[in-house]
Design a protein around this motif. Structure first.
Motif, short mmCIF file in Angstrom:
data_model
loop_
_atom_site.label_atom_id
_atom_site.label_comp_id
_atom_site.label_asym_id
_atom_site.label_seq_id
_atom_site.Cartn_x
_atom_site.Cartn_y
_atom_site.Cartn_z
N PRO A 180 0.81 -1.22 0.00
CA PRO A 180 0.00 0.00 0.00
C PRO A 180 0.84 1.28 0.00
O PRO A 180 0.32 2.36 0.20
N HIS A 181 2.12 1.15 -0.25
CA HIS A 181 3.01 2.29 -0.18
C HIS A 181 2.93 3.12 -1.47
O HIS A 181 2.50 2.63 -2.51
N PRO A 182 3.38 4.39 -1.43
CA PRO A 182 3.34 5.24 -2.62
C PRO A 182 4.57 5.06 -3.52
O PRO A 182 4.93 5.98 -4.25
N TYR A 183 5.21 3.89 -3.47
CA TYR A 183 6.45 3.68 -4.19
C TYR A 183 6.16 3.06 -5.56
O TYR A 183 5.59 1.96 -5.65
N TRP A 184 6.56 3.77 -6.62
CA TRP A 184 6.42 3.24 -7.98
C TRP A 184 7.72 2.51 -8.31
O TRP A 184 8.76 3.11 -8.54
N ASP A 185 7.65 1.19 -8.34
CA ASP A 185 8.83 0.35 -8.45
C ASP A 185 9.04 -0.11 -9.89
O ASP A 185 8.34 -0.98 -10.39
N ALA A 186 10.02 0.51 -10.55
CA ALA A 186 10.42 0.09 -11.89
C ALA A 186 11.82 -0.51 -11.85
O ALA A 186 12.51 -0.57 -12.88
N SER A 187 12.25 -0.95 -10.67
CA SER A 187 13.62 -1.42 -10.50
C SER A 187 13.69 -2.91 -10.19
O SER A 187 14.36 -3.66 -10.91
N THR A 188 13.02 -3.37 -9.12
CA THR A 188 13.12 -4.78 -8.77
C THR A 188 12.60 -5.64 -9.92
O THR A 188 11.56 -5.34 -10.52
N GLY A 189 13.34 -6.67 -10.23
CA GLY A 189 12.97 -7.55 -11.34
C GLY A 189 13.48 -7.11 -12.69
O GLY A 189 13.31 -7.83 -13.68
N SER A 190 14.09 -5.93 -12.76
CA SER A 190 14.64 -5.43 -14.02
C SER A 190 16.08 -5.89 -14.17
O SER A 190 16.79 -6.07 -13.17
N PRO A 191 16.55 -6.06 -15.39
CA PRO A 191 17.95 -6.50 -15.59
C PRO A 191 18.94 -5.44 -15.15
O PRO A 191 18.74 -4.24 -15.38
N GLY A 192 20.02 -5.89 -14.56
CA GLY A 192 21.01 -4.97 -14.04
C GLY A 192 21.64 -4.09 -15.10
O GLY A 192 21.91 -2.91 -14.87
N ASP A 193 21.89 -4.65 -16.28
CA ASP A 193 22.53 -3.84 -17.32
C ASP A 193 21.64 -2.68 -17.74
O ASP A 193 22.12 -1.58 -18.04
N ARG A 194 20.32 -2.90 -17.74
CA ARG A 194 19.40 -1.81 -18.07
C ARG A 194 19.40 -0.75 -16.97
O ARG A 194 19.44 0.45 -17.25
N LEU A 195 19.37 -1.18 -15.72
CA LEU A 195 19.35 -0.23 -14.60
C LEU A 195 20.61 0.63 -14.61
O LEU A 195 20.54 1.86 -14.41
N ARG A 196 21.76 0.00 -14.85
CA ARG A 196 23.01 0.76 -14.85
C ARG A 196 23.08 1.74 -16.01
O ARG A 196 23.51 2.89 -15.85
N ALA A 197 22.64 1.31 -17.18
CA ALA A 197 22.69 2.20 -18.34
C ALA A 197 21.69 3.35 -18.21
O ALA A 197 21.97 4.48 -18.65
N ASP A 198 20.55 3.09 -17.59
CA ASP A 198 19.57 4.16 -17.39
C ASP A 198 20.13 5.24 -16.45
O ASP A 198 19.98 6.44 -16.70
N LEU A 199 20.79 4.82 -15.38
CA LEU A 199 21.40 5.80 -14.47
C LEU A 199 22.50 6.60 -15.18
O LEU A 199 22.68 7.79 -14.91
N ALA A 200 23.22 5.94 -16.07
CA ALA A 200 24.34 6.60 -16.75
C ALA A 200 23.89 7.73 -17.67
O ALA A 200 24.72 8.55 -18.09
N LEU A 201 22.59 7.81 -17.97
CA LEU A 201 22.11 8.92 -18.79
C LEU A 201 22.40 10.26 -18.13
O LEU A 201 22.75 11.23 -18.81
N LEU A 202 22.26 10.33 -16.80
CA LEU A 202 22.41 11.62 -16.11
C LEU A 202 23.84 12.15 -16.15
O LEU A 202 24.07 13.30 -16.54
N PRO A 203 24.85 11.36 -15.77
CA PRO A 203 26.22 11.88 -15.93
C PRO A 203 26.57 12.17 -17.38
O PRO A 203 27.35 13.09 -17.66
N GLY A 204 25.98 11.42 -18.31
CA GLY A 204 26.21 11.73 -19.72
C GLY A 204 25.70 13.10 -20.10
O GLY A 204 26.37 13.85 -20.82
N LEU A 205 24.52 13.47 -19.61
CA LEU A 205 23.98 14.80 -19.87
C LEU A 205 24.87 15.88 -19.27
O LEU A 205 25.09 16.93 -19.88
N ALA A 206 25.37 15.61 -18.05
CA ALA A 206 26.25 16.59 -17.41
C ALA A 206 27.53 16.77 -18.19
O ALA A 206 27.97 17.90 -18.47
#
Length: 331
Positions: A180-206
């Protein structure tokens, strides 16, 4: 929404939401520690402390979790200890180096699901847990996790949004609520390579100079997080509610208080906005311009009919107290 009264009620819901109320606690701490009057090279009030180091910056952040959350969902609490800290590092244009944790639990059995969440997230995101503090003889369960990261000379901060910028929201909608929490979870169960590459978008923009300011969407929700970004930059904005990326089957009122596992607000020069949107789209992350930054120091929301409501006037009242000038801070 079609009636002005509905918009006013929604503005009040945002102001009074638990996540925003918790952010108001920051103002008293900033004042007590004298942080608002400091003139460091990197101001205090961002997602991480940024410490100049050689030709870049070390990034240092910590997240603590309330005991009711740790008790209700210990695995996800441990998982979030990694996930939210890495989001803070990415929001400043950095990449994580390592994490440490401080854990209190009744016994080893109670600690195990928390540690499992920490371990699984660390493996998926490719960031080592290198130490910490453990107490398995406590009456209550509590958790805090700290992260060390590194960014180059171009930081993304909460202090550099400028009038005329586009305010862009980027949110991974490929998830579900962890009820019942307000947490939108798009992380658990996702492949690690996708999670890491998605985070890397931000330093790339910087590193490519495509983004002026950024903040990850926290428990304060999309608009609540925008309040903190706008306050720190001493600006205002009007936010178009209909433009906010949102799952089709989630009501607006609920979505505005949701905490997405991957969600960022970016302040971008209009000429750079198409390139930024393209980068998120290439990774199937929904991003859209949701407003325009202005010099008003007032945050407003606007509905599809063009009606507007004030959510916060920063001249009248601070939220986290990190955007005050010297005269305000010493008053």
């Amino acid at each position: 929404m079609t009636a002005a009264v509905d918009l006013q009620a929604l503005a009040g819901q945002i102001r009074n939401a638990r996540g925003v109320s918790h952010k108001r606690d920051i103002d008293a701490v900033v004042t007590r520690l004298g942080l608002g009057a400091r003139h460091d090279a990197v101001p205090v009030g961002d997602d991480c402390a940024a410490i100049p180091d050689g030709d870049g910056h070390l990034l240092f952040a910590i997240e603590g979790f309330i005991d009711s959350f740790v008790s209700a969902d210990p695995y996800f609490a441990g998982y979030c200890g990694i996930m939210v800290n890495l989001s803070d590092v990415a929001a400043m244009g950095g990449r994580p180096l390592a994490v440490v944790d401080a854990l209190w639990s009744r016994d080893a059995a109670a600690a195990d699901p928390i540690l499992a969440g920490l371990s699984d997230a660390a493996a998926l995101y490719g960031v080592p847990v290198v130490g910490g503090h453990t107490n398995t003889r406590s009456e209550t369960g509590n958790l805090a996790v700290a992260v060390l990261g590194r960014a180059g000379p171009r930081l993304l901060t909460s202090f550099d949004a400028a009038p005329g910028d586009d305010l862009v929201a980027a949110i991974d909608l490929r998830g579900r609520f962890r009820d019942p929490h307000p947490y939108w979870d798009a992380s658990t169960g996702s492949p690690g390579d996708r999670l890491r590459a998605d985070l890397a978008l931000l330093p790339g923009l910087a590193e490519d100079g495509l983004c002026r300011a950024a903040k990850d969407i926290s428990m304060a929700g999309v608009v609540g997080t925008a309040l903190m970004l706008l306050e720190c930059s001493k600006v205002g904005a009007v936010i178009d509610l209909a433009a906010i990326p949102r799952p089709d089957d989630v009501a607006m009122a609920r979505w505005l208080t949701a905490f997405p596992s991957y969600g960022y607000l970016l302040s971008i020069r209009p000429a750079d906005t198409p390139a930024v949107l393209d980068r998120f789209a290439a990774r199937d992350i929904t991003a859209a311009t949701i407003g325009t930054v202005d010099a008003s120091r007032v945050a407003r929301i606007r509905d599809a009919g063009g009606e507007e409501a004030v959510v916060w006037d920063f001249v009248a009242s601070p939220l986290i107290g990190c955007g005050r000038d010297e005269a305000e801070a010493s008053a």
